[in-house]
Each structure stands twice: as C-alpha cells, then as structure tokens.
Motif scaffolding. Structure first.
Motif, PDB file in Angstrom:
ATOM      1  N   ARG A  50       0.814  -1.224   0.000  1.00 39.82           N
ATOM      2  CA  ARG A  50       0.000   0.000   0.000  1.00 39.82           C
ATOM      3  C   ARG A  50       0.842   1.267   0.000  1.00 39.82           C
ATOM      4  N   PHE A  51       1.978   1.205   0.744  1.00 39.67           N
ATOM      5  CA  PHE A  51       2.836   2.393   0.861  1.00 39.67           C
ATOM      6  C   PHE A  51       4.233   2.078   0.333  1.00 39.67           C
ATOM      7  N   PRO A  52       4.436   2.093  -0.975  1.00 35.83           N
ATOM      8  CA  PRO A  52       5.804   1.866  -1.450  1.00 35.83           C
ATOM      9  C   PRO A  52       6.683   2.999  -0.895  1.00 35.83           C
ATOM     10  N   GLY A  53       7.871   2.693  -0.480  1.00 36.53           N
ATOM     11  CA  GLY A  53       8.709   3.720   0.158  1.00 36.53           C
ATOM     12  C   GLY A  53       9.055   3.349   1.577  1.00 36.53           C
ATOM     13  N   PHE A  54       8.543   2.232   2.061  1.00 35.46           N
ATOM     14  CA  PHE A  54       8.937   1.713   3.371  1.00 35.46           C
ATOM     15  C   PHE A  54      10.420   1.409   3.368  1.00 35.46           C
ATOM     16  N   LEU A  55      11.133   1.747   4.463  1.00 35.96           N
ATOM     17  CA  LEU A  55      12.517   1.286   4.582  1.00 35.96           C
ATOM     18  C   LEU A  55      12.463  -0.207   4.862  1.00 35.96           C
ATOM     19  N   ASP A  56      13.379  -0.936   4.242  1.00 35.42           N
ATOM     20  CA  ASP A  56      13.381  -2.384   4.419  1.00 35.42           C
ATOM     21  C   ASP A  56      14.091  -2.744   5.727  1.00 35.42           C
ATOM     22  N   VAL A  57      13.469  -2.360   6.832  1.00 36.72           N
ATOM     23  CA  VAL A  57      14.043  -2.611   8.160  1.00 36.72           C
ATOM     24  C   VAL A  57      12.921  -3.072   9.064  1.00 36.72           C
ATOM     25  N   ALA A  58      13.202  -4.063   9.896  1.00 33.98           N
ATOM     26  CA  ALA A  58      12.220  -4.498  10.885  1.00 33.98           C
ATOM     27  C   ALA A  58      12.906  -4.642  12.228  1.00 33.98           C
ATOM     28  N   ILE A  59      12.542  -3.751  13.165  1.00 32.82           N
ATOM     29  CA  ILE A  59      13.103  -3.850  14.519  1.00 32.82           C
ATOM     30  C   ILE A  59      12.296  -4.922  15.248  1.00 32.82           C
ATOM     31  N   PRO A  60      12.959  -5.967  15.739  1.00 35.83           N
ATOM     32  CA  PRO A  60      12.191  -7.041  16.376  1.00 35.83           C
ATOM     33  C   PRO A  60      11.624  -6.618  17.736  1.00 35.83           C
TER      34      PRO A  60
ATOM     35  N   GLU B  94      17.235   3.798  -0.698  1.00 39.68           N
ATOM     36  CA  GLU B  94      15.836   3.482  -0.970  1.00 39.68           C
ATOM     37  C   GLU B  94      14.928   4.271  -0.012  1.00 39.68           C
ATOM     38  N   GLY B  95      13.645   4.118  -0.214  1.00 39.60           N
ATOM     39  CA  GLY B  95      12.684   4.580   0.783  1.00 39.60           C
ATOM     40  C   GLY B  95      12.228   6.000   0.597  1.00 39.60           C
ATOM     41  N   GLY B  96      11.099   6.292   1.246  1.00 43.79           N
ATOM     42  CA  GLY B  96      10.539   7.624   1.189  1.00 43.79           C
ATOM     43  C   GLY B  96       9.229   7.620   0.426  1.00 43.79           C
ATOM     44  N   ILE B  97       8.171   8.046   1.128  1.00 39.77           N
ATOM     45  CA  ILE B  97       6.873   8.115   0.458  1.00 39.77           C
ATOM     46  C   ILE B  97       6.733   9.499  -0.155  1.00 39.77           C
TER      47      ILE B  97
ATOM     48  N   LYS C 133      20.514   2.825   6.651  1.00 37.68           N
ATOM     49  CA  LYS C 133      19.542   3.113   5.581  1.00 37.68           C
ATOM     50  C   LYS C 133      19.031   4.545   5.686  1.00 37.68           C
ATOM     51  N   LEU C 134      18.900   5.021   6.918  1.00 46.58           N
ATOM     52  CA  LEU C 134      18.493   6.421   7.104  1.00 46.58           C
ATOM     53  C   LEU C 134      19.548   7.355   6.520  1.00 46.58           C
TER      54      LEU C 134
END
Lengths: 547, 260
Positions: B197-207, B251-254, B241-242
């Motif tokens: 739905r929101f392309p631009g998500f950073l490909d990071v997942a903090i557990p 990458e990233g940024g909506i 990534k930031l």
C-alpha cells in the motif's frame, strides 16, 4: 573522552598520588572507573635542543592505530600541530610533508632528531556521578614513568589529574575544581610533560649548547678558574663522544673538535698557571685527538657543501659531479670506522679520565707556575692585551703580496684572541666583549674562507687524481671537478681582496679605544662596585667559577 | 546539520527507544549529535539519567536563550541531549504566543548548524503545533510502524496532513517496521500488505524483544549493554539506511502530493 579534548590539568603532589586524590573526591561524590589504558610516548629533539629553542616540543605518540608526530607550542597559546608518520623521526628532511615537518625543518638545520625522553603512562578514566548515576564530570588520572635514553635512568614522576567538564554541568565542575584547588591545594600543571620528566631525571631542557657561557669570579685564582674553563670544555667533549662515535649527525664531531681546539688554545694561551711539563704533555695529547678526528670532519664538510658545489657549476656539468659524492661516501665508512675505534679506544678513555683527574685534583697551596695565584682578571687582561697586539702586528704586516702562510698565522692568532675573549667574557662589562668577539668573527670568516678554500681546492685535486687512478672518474667528472677547483680558487682570491677592508675595522680608532678601555681597567667586579679592601690587592679567592 | 524526527501520531510504537539508539549510533559513528526530547513524558531524558528539567525554557522559546545554553552532555562522547520536562506538555500554548508559531523549532536549530551534525527529535504522539514545527524543521520523518490496522490508518492521516501543509513542510517520510514478532502470521501478512500500500517503506524491521524494554532498567542505549543482540543489528541497519536516504542515495521515502 576525545583525544583532542582539552581539560584543565593539575599536578598531583607525591604525598597524595592518584589513590589519595580519588579517595578525597570519592568522599564528595560517587565515582565510576573505566578500564585503565596504557600509553607510551617519546619526546624527540636534536642534541642541542633546536625544537625546544624554537619554542616547542616534539612528541611521538602511539595512538591505537599508527604513529603520530605532535608539535606543541611552549608559549601560552598551547597550539598543537600534528601529522601521521610511519616511523620514528630521524632526519627532519626525511619526514613526510606535513605541518610538523614544516615547523621544525629550519630550526633543526643539519641536526638529527633523537629520542630525548620516553614516558610510559597509565591513564585511569573516572566518572563523577550525580544521584541519578549520571556522569557530571570526567577525570583522567595519569601516572607516569620516565626513561632517559641518554643515561639509561628511569623513575616515577608527578602524576596529573585532568578535569573534563560535561556540557550543562558547570556547577559540578566548579565544585570539583574548588575541591582540587582550595581543598587539596593542587597547582595547575603548566608546561608539557617533557619538562616534568626532565625535572624528575634531574635535568633541565636545553642543557647542552656548544656556546661558551662561563660565569667567572674576577677575583678567583687564575689556575682554579682556568681549570673550571677546561672542565667545561671536557664536559662538552665527553657529551659529544657517543654521538660522534655513532655518527648520529655531523655536529657531534664538529662540537667535539671545537672543544678540543679551545682546550688546546686555553692550554697554550693562559700561560704560567699550570706547571710547564703538564701543559706540554696535555697539549700533545689533545693534538693527537684533534688529528684523529680530522679526516671524517673533512669528508663531512664536503658532504655538507656538496649541493652548494654542484649548484655552483654550469647546469650541463652538474650531473657529472655525482661520482665525487660516491667516492667520498665510499671512503667515509672506512674513515668513520677508524674514528669510532679511536674514540672508543682505551687510550682516549684513559686520557680523558687522567685529564679530569688533573683538573679536579686539589689546588696546590704553593704552585710552581708563576701566575697560578694571580687573580684571573689580571691574567686575562694581560693575555688578551698581548694577543691583541700580536694580531695588530701580524695584520698590519699583510700586504697584497704576502704569502698564504702569513694569512694562516694571522688566522691562528685571531682565533686565539677570540677564544680568550670568549673564555673570559663574564669578567668584563656586559656587551663590550660581545662587540669585540663579533668583529673577530667577521675577520675570521674572511681568513677562514681564504684558508679553507685553499685546502679544499688542494684536497679536490688530490681526490681527482685518486679517482682517476681507481678508474672512478670519466673525463666529464674530471672537468666538473676542475671547474669546481677553479671556482674555489676564484672565491679564495675574492676573500684575499676583501681582507684589507675587513681588517681595517680592527685597526680603527674605535676598536683600539675599546680594547684599551676594556682590558686595561683595574680589577673590578662587573656586578658590584669596588668595596674598600676588596680591590686587586686582596688575595684571590679559590676557584669560584660556575659554568 | 541534518534533522531527523521520530514521529507517529500513535503512541507505544517504539519511538523513543529508536530515537535513543539511533542518536547513540550516530554519535558512535563520529557525528556530533543532539537528541531533543520533545515528549513531556521525558522517557529519552530518563534513559540518559538526566534530570527532566530545563532552566529558562520560556526564554528559549522566546529567543532570549540559545539551545547551547540548555543542552546537557550525556555519558557518551559526541552525544548531547536537550531534556524534556513535564511542563512541556503546554508547549503548544507557548508556541502559540510566538510570531510564526510553526517555524519556532527551525529558528532555534538553524543557528546551531555548526554545533551538531545530526539532530534527532523524539516527538510526542499527536498532531499539534509542536508536530507542525517538527514537520517544518525535519529533513526526514522516521515513522515506526507496528503491524496493526490502526497504525496503517495513522500513517494515512499523517500523509494527508503533510500533503495539506505548505510546501515548506516537505520532510522525507520514511516508515519502518517496529516491534515486529515474525512468529505471528498476522504480523507477516500486515507487513506485506503495508509495503504494497505504501511503497517507500525502509526495508528494516526492529524485532519485538524484552532486551529493548530493559533499556529502562539499564538506563542506557541498547548497544552499550547488548551490542550483539539482533535488535542492535536492526538499529544499525536502520541507521545506515536512514543515512543513505538523507544522502538521497538510498531506498525509501513516500512521495508527498502537496495540494497547494
């Protein structure tokens, strides 16, 4: 804590130490200690302290990665220059380009940088905490040990505490500083660590200079004061021996030779203060030392002047002079090895030991030398006046057609006069002798040029012959050397032509008046005016001369 | 100086933990970093053991004091903190008193551009005058997203709000996944759906991990006491990534579609 982070630093007195100061601060606030770090650094300077004399200290630090050379200013501004290096410094010119190299290149001249002091430090980082266990001030407490590579001495030195404030905690910093300065009476640590280390080693910076700087008592016994002058020269000889043996740079041998020449001059010129038999013996022994140190010095002079020689040639001939340098270098090692053997020989060790024994033996109560008991001022006045008369007489006799031997004799007399004035400078009103010495230097430069250029031209001719015999010189090289010899002889001629005008200043009225006024005055202490009963008639005091 | 805001309208999404750890990693990388705790709960301030008080807060907002006078050094080299305090809950009222009330934060930070290389803003959850100030000042909005439908709704609201703002408010919007439990199928599915739905998500997942929650006990950033924990790796990944996104290279940024 950042390496470049500058804090406020205090010296820890021995009776308090790092543990003591921590205990005191610990009563005020909770402390947290981090792992201690060890660091090692070395301070470099030339043997004659060129970097220090130019207002800085040079430090080789070993940060976690690589080596770093730091120049720290001694003056109030505490400026720091730094550059990475791949190895310990030696010849300043061999350092990689950088701000430190640029700063020290000129002051060091032809001297090599040597390790002068090594300091090993254990740094303990301690955080001062508030009631939330938040760091409000950082402390770096360092314990140092010095090692003096010159004499192999090592030992502890004053510790230091460095206060690094944390932003936004000014009140805590101020309270801590008040505790350190008011409560514990700590004094700020001013000056680089090197000075602390030298003090701990019982030394002071700039403790070597080849310049003569005696403080003599005009009423001192002539033999005692002469001994102290000779002892000062012996110190110079002994201090330069290891560097000359190891050939650390050319100035060790040069300074050693100058001290030997001055010793011989003092023995010959300050007459009738020692028994004649002793004087004859020591003159002969020092003549030997002067002679064995000659060949390497000659080669040094060629090597030091080589670039100048080459650049004085027409561009097309310059490359052809290279075999001369190769030839000199090939013989250099041989001569240096011979010199090193002589300088380490039992003969020299024994000679210097006996010389010191002679100079430090008790003063004879009833000396056989006729002038031994006279006041040094009286002897100095007489010797200088006599030598000045001789210089005047010999100089006047020199005309456009005088043979080089006469110029050489005059040069020797001028040198003797200069040395006498320098030995006894402190006996006379400040500044007067300095002007006279300056004039002698100008005359000696002219005469020295004349003499040295003659010798060099002759020596080059000999070398050219040897190179040809050994098949080391092509025609172009011989031509280049020939051009060089011609150039040296032309310069010699110019020096010869300039002599009359240079020497005129010595013969002039002003100089005569000055000589008469300075060296003909009755004995007088330059510091204090004459007191009744303390005139020249009073028996002279025993050896009170300090160098 | 680059300004990064940790922002979400919704609370409890791991915003403060991320702000604290990113600020720490930034300082560790050699950048002079300021963490500004804008949240009156003062959690970031607490994590650094600093007292939640700002002397002269009003003078600061009225421009009579500089930021440099009120920041505190943390226990870590190169990392400063501007503490929050409870009375900051009324910051909106304070801002309303000022001329150009949405530019106040920017005006306070701008003269400090030589003091810090990175500024991390830990923002209170809500849309208010404070957040409008943040949108004006920030180069990037890092938006921690937890895998709930409600959270997706708040991101939509944020985007709508930003698109309605004047073009001066144009931060890079960088959502990333926070408090992720990969064992939960729902989490995985929602992550998938949100990415689409929101392309631009950073490909990071903090557990999601209790080790992060322990920051409150240690009162220290996670990398200082659990440097090899997987969550630490995730924060380092987020940090790099930031940085790439700030350079315009990553990458990233909506993308925002400003109405005006």
């Amino acid at each position: 804590m950042a390496a470049g982070d500058t804090g406020i630093e205090y010296r820890l007195p021995d009776d308090l130490g790092v543990e003591g100061v921590l205990a005191q601060i610990g009563e005020w606030r909770r402390l947290a200690e981090e792992a201690a770090a060890l660091r090692s650094r070395a301070f470099y300077d030339s043997f004659d302290w060129s970097v220090y004399g130019d207002g800085g200290v040079l430090e080789l630090a070993e940060p976690p990665e690589g080596l770093e050379l730091l120049w720290r200013g001694l003056r109030g501004d505490a400026s720091v220059l730094r550059q990475p290096v791949s190895q310990a410094p030696g010849w300043p010119a061999d350092l990689p380009a950088g701000p430190v190299r640029s700063r020290i290149l000129a002051p060091c001249g032809i001297r090599r940088l040597l390790p002068r002091m090594q300091i090993e430090t254990r740094v303990r980082t301690v955080r001062v905490l508030d009631d939330q266990d938040k760091t409000v001030v950082r402390l770096a407490l360092s314990e140092h040990r010095f090692r003096d590579p010159e004499v192999g001495l090592e030992g502890p030195m004053h510790g230091r505490i460095e206060v690094h404030p944390v932003r936004g905690y000014d009140a805590e910093r101020d309270a801590l500083i008040a505790l350190l300065t008011d409560g514990l009476a700590l004094a700020p640590a001013d000056g680089p660590l090197l000075l602390d280390a030298l003090a701990a080693a019982g030394r002071s910076p700039a403790d070597y200079s080849s310049k003569l700087d005696y403080r003599l008592d005009p009423r001192g016994r002539a033999d005692a004061v002469t001994r102290s002058i000779l002892l000062g020269l012996l110190d110079t000889i002994e201090r330069n021996l290891p560097g000359a043996r190891a050939n650390l740079d050319s100035e060790f041998l040069h300074d050693l030779r100058v001290a030997v020449r001055r010793t011989r001059s003092a023995l010959a010129q300050i007459r009738e203060v020692f028994p004649n038999a002793d004087v004859a013996l020591w003159k002969e022994r020092f003549a030997w030392l002067q002679q064995v140190t000659g060949p390497v010095r000659d080669l040094d002079v060629y090597l030091l002047d080589f670039d100048g020689y080459r650049d004085s040639l027409p561009e097309s001939l310059r490359p052809h002079l290279a075999p001369l340098r190769t030839f000199i270098l090939a013989h250099y090692d041989e001569e240096q090895a011979r010199l090193a053997a002589e300088l380490g020989s039992p003969r020299l060790v024994e000679m210097l030991r006996d010389w010191r024994g002679f100079l430090e033996s008790p003063l004879p109560a009833d000396p056989q030398a006729t002038d031994a008991l006279k006041s040094v001022k009286e002897v100095a006045d007489e010797r200088i006046r006599r030598m000045a008369r001789r210089v005047r007489k010999e100089g006047r006799a020199i005309g456009p057609d005088s043979p080089p031997a006469e110029m050489h004799e005059l040069r020797k007399s001028c040198k003797k006069l200069r040395y006498l004035m320098e030995f006894f400078q402190s006996l006379y009103p400040d500044g007067e002798v300095r002007e006279l010495v300056k004039l002698m230097k100008t005359i000696l430069d002219n005469l020295g040029n004349f003499q040295d250029l003659s010798v060099q031209a002759e020596h080059l001719r000999e070398m050219a012959a040897r190179m040809r015999e050994e098949g080391l010189a092509e025609t172009d090289t011989l031509l280049a050397m020939g051009t060089l010899i011609g150039d040296l002889l032309a310069r010699r001629q110019r020096a010869r032509e300039g002599f009359a005008s240079v020497f005129a200043a010595f013969l002039g009225d002003e100089n005569r008046r000055r000589l008469k006024a300075v060296f003909a005055s009755p004995t007088q202490d330059p510091e204090t005016p004459d007191m009744p009963g303390q005139g020249p008639t009073e028996p002279p005091a025993e050896g009170r001369a300090v160098r | 100086m680059r300004i990064v805001a940790l922002y979400n309208i919704k609370g409890g999404v791991g915003k403060t933990a991320t702000a604290v750890n990113l600020a720490y990693l930034s300082a560790r990388s050699g950048m002079r970093t300021l963490l500004w705790d804008l949240d009156p709960q003062a959690a970031a301030t607490y994590y650094f053991r600093i007292k939640p008080e700002v002397k002269g807060r009003k003078a600061l907002f009225r421009g009579r004091r500089g930021l440099g006078e009120v920041v505190k050094g943390t226990d870590f080299e190169g990392l400063d903190l501007l503490p929050a305090e409870f009375s900051m809950r009324n910051m909106d009222l304070l801002l309303e008193d000022q001329k150009g009330p949405t530019k106040r934060l920017m005006r306070l930070l701008r003269p400090q551009s030589d003091s810090w290389d990175r500024v991390v803003l830990d923002c209170p959850p809500s849309i208010s005058l404070v957040s409008e100030n943040v949108f004006r000042a920030a180069d990037a909005l890092l938006v921690p997203m937890i895998s709930t439908t409600l959270c997706a709704r708040t991101l939509e609201l944020l985007l709508e709000f930003l698109e309605g703002q004047p073009k001066g408010s144009n931060p890079k919007v960088l959502p990333f996944f926070s408090m992720v439990d990969r064992r939960k199928r729902l989490h995985r599915e929602l992550m998938e759906e949100l990415r689409e739905r929101f392309p631009g998500f950073l490909d990071v997942a903090i557990p999601y991990t209790t080790e992060v929650e322990r920051m409150g006990i240690h009162r220290m950033p996670l990398p200082t006491y659990a440097p090899s924990h997987p969550a630490c790796d995730a924060y380092r990944d987020l940090w790099s990534k930031l940085e790439s996104a700030l350079d315009g290279a990553g990458e990233g940024g909506i993308p925002l579609r400003h109405a005006g």
